[in-house]
Design a protein around this motif. Structure first.
Motif, PDB file in Angstrom:
ATOM      1  N   LEU A  34      41.786  23.556  34.439  1.00  0.00           N
ATOM      2  CA  LEU A  34      42.604  22.346  34.825  1.00  0.00           C
ATOM      3  C   LEU A  34      42.107  21.666  35.951  1.00  0.00           C
ATOM      4  CD1 LEU A  34      46.279  23.623  34.424  1.00  0.00           C
ATOM      5  CD2 LEU A  34      45.157  22.137  32.953  1.00  0.00           C
ATOM      6  N   ALA A  35      41.687  22.521  36.890  1.00  0.00           N
ATOM      7  CA  ALA A  35      41.092  21.984  38.380  1.00  0.00           C
ATOM      8  C   ALA A  35      39.717  21.184  37.929  1.00  0.00           C
ATOM      9  CB  ALA A  35      40.687  23.155  39.201  1.00  0.00           C
ATOM     10  N   PHE A  36      39.027  21.958  36.737  1.00  0.00           N
ATOM     11  CA  PHE A  36      37.562  21.386  36.540  1.00  0.00           C
ATOM     12  C   PHE A  36      37.941  19.913  35.986  1.00  0.00           C
ATOM     13  CE2 PHE A  36      34.638  20.602  32.968  1.00  0.00           C
ATOM     14  CZ  PHE A  36      33.373  20.365  33.805  1.00  0.00           C
ATOM     15  N   GLN A  37      39.069  19.848  34.889  1.00  0.00           N
ATOM     16  CA  GLN A  37      39.078  18.708  34.381  1.00  0.00           C
ATOM     17  C   GLN A  37      39.580  17.603  35.456  1.00  0.00           C
ATOM     18  OE1 GLN A  37      42.283  19.253  31.229  1.00  0.00           O
ATOM     19  NE2 GLN A  37      41.282  21.243  30.329  1.00  0.00           N
ATOM     20  N   GLN A  38      40.357  18.195  36.322  1.00  0.00           N
ATOM     21  CA  GLN A  38      40.847  17.111  37.328  1.00  0.00           C
ATOM     22  C   GLN A  38      39.624  16.559  38.372  1.00  0.00           C
ATOM     23  OE1 GLN A  38      44.161  15.546  37.469  1.00  0.00           O
ATOM     24  NE2 GLN A  38      42.918  14.062  38.966  1.00  0.00           N
ATOM     25  N   THR A  39      38.622  17.493  38.481  1.00  0.00           N
ATOM     26  CA  THR A  39      37.490  17.159  39.431  1.00  0.00           C
ATOM     27  C   THR A  39      36.786  16.167  38.665  1.00  0.00           C
ATOM     28  OG1 THR A  39      37.482  19.428  40.308  1.00  0.00           O
ATOM     29  CG2 THR A  39      35.719  18.039  40.733  1.00  0.00           C
ATOM     30  N   LEU A  40      36.702  16.223  37.179  1.00  0.00           N
ATOM     31  CA  LEU A  40      35.888  15.299  36.458  1.00  0.00           C
ATOM     32  C   LEU A  40      36.294  14.030  36.304  1.00  0.00           C
ATOM     33  CD1 LEU A  40      33.397  15.182  34.818  1.00  0.00           C
ATOM     34  CD2 LEU A  40      34.800  15.853  32.838  1.00  0.00           C
ATOM     35  N   LEU A  41      37.649  13.877  36.298  1.00  0.00           N
ATOM     36  CA  LEU A  41      38.685  12.767  36.292  1.00  0.00           C
ATOM     37  C   LEU A  41      38.505  11.829  37.703  1.00  0.00           C
ATOM     38  CD1 LEU A  41      41.748  13.443  34.480  1.00  0.00           C
ATOM     39  CD2 LEU A  41      39.845  12.231  33.525  1.00  0.00           C
ATOM     40  N   ASN A  42      38.417  12.561  38.872  1.00  0.00           N
ATOM     41  CA  ASN A  42      38.264  12.296  40.152  1.00  0.00           C
ATOM     42  C   ASN A  42      36.803  11.745  40.352  1.00  0.00           C
ATOM     43  OD1 ASN A  42      40.994  13.020  40.733  1.00  0.00           O
ATOM     44  ND2 ASN A  42      40.259  14.885  41.827  1.00  0.00           N
ATOM     45  N   ALA A  43      36.031  12.451  39.627  1.00  0.00           N
ATOM     46  CA  ALA A  43      34.579  11.856  40.051  1.00  0.00           C
ATOM     47  C   ALA A  43      34.390  10.614  38.966  1.00  0.00           C
ATOM     48  CB  ALA A  43      33.474  12.648  39.299  1.00  0.00           C
ATOM     49  N   GLY A  44      35.032  10.585  37.997  1.00  0.00           N
ATOM     50  CA  GLY A  44      34.980   8.936  37.209  1.00  0.00           C
ATOM     51  C   GLY A  44      35.571   8.009  38.025  1.00  0.00           C
ATOM     52  N   SER A  45      36.750   8.318  38.758  1.00  0.00           N
ATOM     53  CA  SER A  45      37.397   7.228  39.447  1.00  0.00           C
ATOM     54  C   SER A  45      36.695   6.892  40.720  1.00  0.00           C
ATOM     55  CB  SER A  45      38.885   7.771  39.660  1.00  0.00           C
ATOM     56  OG  SER A  45      39.491   7.082  40.585  1.00  0.00           O
ATOM     57  N   GLU A  46      36.166   7.814  41.250  1.00  0.00           N
ATOM     58  CA  GLU A  46      35.201   7.394  42.507  1.00  0.00           C
ATOM     59  C   GLU A  46      33.986   6.526  42.125  1.00  0.00           C
ATOM     60  OE1 GLU A  46      33.796  11.161  44.489  1.00  0.00           O
ATOM     61  OE2 GLU A  46      36.280  11.524  44.893  1.00  0.00           O
ATOM     62  N   VAL A  47      33.394   6.642  40.874  1.00  0.00           N
ATOM     63  CA  VAL A  47      32.439   5.818  40.582  1.00  0.00           C
ATOM     64  C   VAL A  47      32.970   4.643  40.307  1.00  0.00           C
ATOM     65  CG1 VAL A  47      30.542   5.718  38.730  1.00  0.00           C
ATOM     66  CG2 VAL A  47      30.967   7.895  39.739  1.00  0.00           C
ATOM     67  N   ASN A  48      33.644   4.602  39.523  1.00  0.00           N
ATOM     68  CA  ASN A  48      34.629   2.931  39.413  1.00  0.00           C
ATOM     69  C   ASN A  48      35.055   2.321  40.394  1.00  0.00           C
ATOM     70  OD1 ASN A  48      37.106   1.369  38.725  1.00  0.00           O
ATOM     71  ND2 ASN A  48      35.892   1.554  36.580  1.00  0.00           N
ATOM     72  N   ASP A  49      35.534   3.277  41.422  1.00  0.00           N
ATOM     73  CA  ASP A  49      35.719   2.228  42.655  1.00  0.00           C
ATOM     74  C   ASP A  49      34.556   1.811  43.454  1.00  0.00           C
ATOM     75  OD1 ASP A  49      38.526   2.731  42.323  1.00  0.00           O
ATOM     76  OD2 ASP A  49      38.493   4.560  43.584  1.00  0.00           O
TER      77      ASP A  49
END
Length: 454
Positions: free
Chosen positions: A358-373
């Motif tokens: 679950l932590a890996f999945q959340q880290t991946l989503l956080n990474a995508g959000s940071e790139v988008n920002d």
């Protein structure tokens, strides 16, 4: 032939139990990881650029080099790598037999008789056969932890490069704003003098002079605020460089140049760049082998031990000189009832593996959000730059016209005050927007795992 068949059967059985199963890397990437409307090119993205190429200012490059040498957090991360490397070496050496020299001597006397001396000089050996994969999985787990420590060190490095760059560009922005404020301060000083001259000529009243003076003092106060902010940023930069506060030589905001093509690359490429994403997957890998190791605890442990050496004690007899003595023992330990600890540890390992997933999945989503920002901020700043340039040109014309009209008595001091304040605000906003554009480049570089060692 029977032995070969038996060993093959045991291998298949153990594989089916999952003890020797291997971790398979996560390759699934959510759709639209960078957000809807964000195009990704199948090319080397900004995260693959060397930081020397992106941050071309020589003064900034010198500061980054200094930070990589002296920063205490980065040095601590490097020490963590050494710790994990030592732990991995220990896990690998666990497969080898252990040897120990245990010399022992005894002096005894009974009923005041002559004392007798006995001695033994044994070398003991112990070797655990890793038939059921406990040590094998422990080694793979230690290997994943070692790789994770490398990823952590890289994450600290990336954060350090981005942090120094952001602090440096913040100083450039504040320098530019201070220069604009000082120019405005000088312009207001002249305006106050002009308004006072108009008052003496009967073309302005005392209220106009007081209003101009109040605004002049306000601009002076803004200069002091900017100086204080510059001092605070310099102190923060000094902490990153692990040195005492000082003034830092630097360029100007207008001199900074960046590549025009800032592609982000495809999502799978980002997985191999971002150290926090890799670190999260290493945690998942370590938890996977931790579960295998806990599962192996249900099976017996086989240990071969023995000793060889010289002794002069043979039971009740004492023989001098000593005789050579050797022994060998094989033991098998099968856990039967261990107060449920083996089962509990296995369930804990399973839960930890699910948590890591679950932590890996959340880290991946956080990474995508940071790139988008970072991408949206960069695109927005680029579009606003054109508007600010047009706005400043218009406000400069308006201020010039209003000042001329005031000198000829057809305009009031309030109109001049409003025009000058609007121009100052637009100039400061333009500088802040230029900094936002640069900062979004730095953040995008960080979000895509840039700054790592090649």
């Amino acid at each position: 032939m029977k032995k070969i068949i038996l060993l093959s059967a045991v291998t298949v059985l153990l594989s089916s139990c999952g003890i020797y199963s291997k971790y398979k890397p996560e390759m699934a990437v959510p759709d639209n990881l960078y957000g809807e409307g964000i195009e990704t090119a199948d090319t080397a993205g900004i995260g693959d650029r060397d930081w020397h190429e992106l941050f071309s200012d020589p003064k900034l490059q010198a500061l980054i080099e200094q930070g990589l040498q002296n920063n205490t957090d980065y040095q601590s991360a490097q020490l963590r790598v050494k710790e994990a490397e030592a732990a991995l070496m220990s896990a690998r050496l666990a497969f080898l037999p252990s040897f120990a020299l245990s010399p022992q001597g005894t002096v005894s006397s009974f009923d005041a008789r002559k004392a007798t001396q006995t001695y033994s000089l044994p070398v003991t050996a112990s070797w655990e056969l890793d038939i059921f994969g406990r040590m094998h999985n422990a080694k793979l787990q230690a290997k994943a932890v070692y790789a994770q420590s490398e990823d952590y060190r890289q994450a600290v490095r990336t954060q350090l490069v981005a942090g120094i760059a952001n602090s440096y560009y913040t100083l450039l922005m504040l320098d530019e704003q201070l220069a604009i404020t000082r120019e405005t301060e000088e312009a207001w000083r002249e305006t106050v003098s002009s308004t006072r001259a108009l008052k003496n000529a009967g073309m302005a009243d005392e209220a106009a002079v007081s209003q101009m003076e109040a605004t002049y003092y306000q601009v002076q106060a803004s200069s002091l605020d900017l100086k204080e902010q510059i001092n605070q940023v310099e102190n923060s930069l000094a902490l990153l460089l692990a040195e005492t506060p000082r003034y830092f030589e630097r360029g100007t905001l207008d001199e900074q140049q960046f590549p025009e093509d800032l592609s982000v690359g495809v999502p799978v490429q980002m997985l191999s760049n971002r150290p926090d994403v890799r670190s999260a997957e290493r945690s998942l890998e370590a938890a996977f082998y931790g579960t295998n190791q806990a599962r192996a605890s249900f099976y017996p442990s086989v240990v071969l031990s023995g000793s060889a050496g010289w002794t002069n004690s043979a039971g009740a007899m004492i023989v001098n000189p000593g005789k050579f003595l050797a022994s060998a023992v094989g033991s098998l330990t099968q856990p039967l009832f261990n107060r449920g600890q083996v089962i509990a540890q296995y369930r804990i390992a399973q839960a930890q593996q699910e948590e890591a997933s679950l932590a890996f999945q959340q880290t991946l989503l956080n990474a995508g959000s940071e790139v988008n920002d970072a991408l949206v901020a960069y695109q927005t700043s680029r579009e606003k730059t054109i508007l600010f340039d047009k706005q400043i040109v218009s406000l400069e014309k308006a201020l010039k016209s209003t000042s001329l009209l005031m000198e000829h008595g057809t305009s009031t001091y309030l109109e001049v005050l409003t025009a000058r304040q609007s121009l100052l605000s637009a100039q400061l906003s333009q500088t802040a927007n230029r900094f936002s554009e640069i900062q979004s480049v730095v953040n995008l570089y960080h979000a895509l795992g840039g700054g790592r060692e090649k």
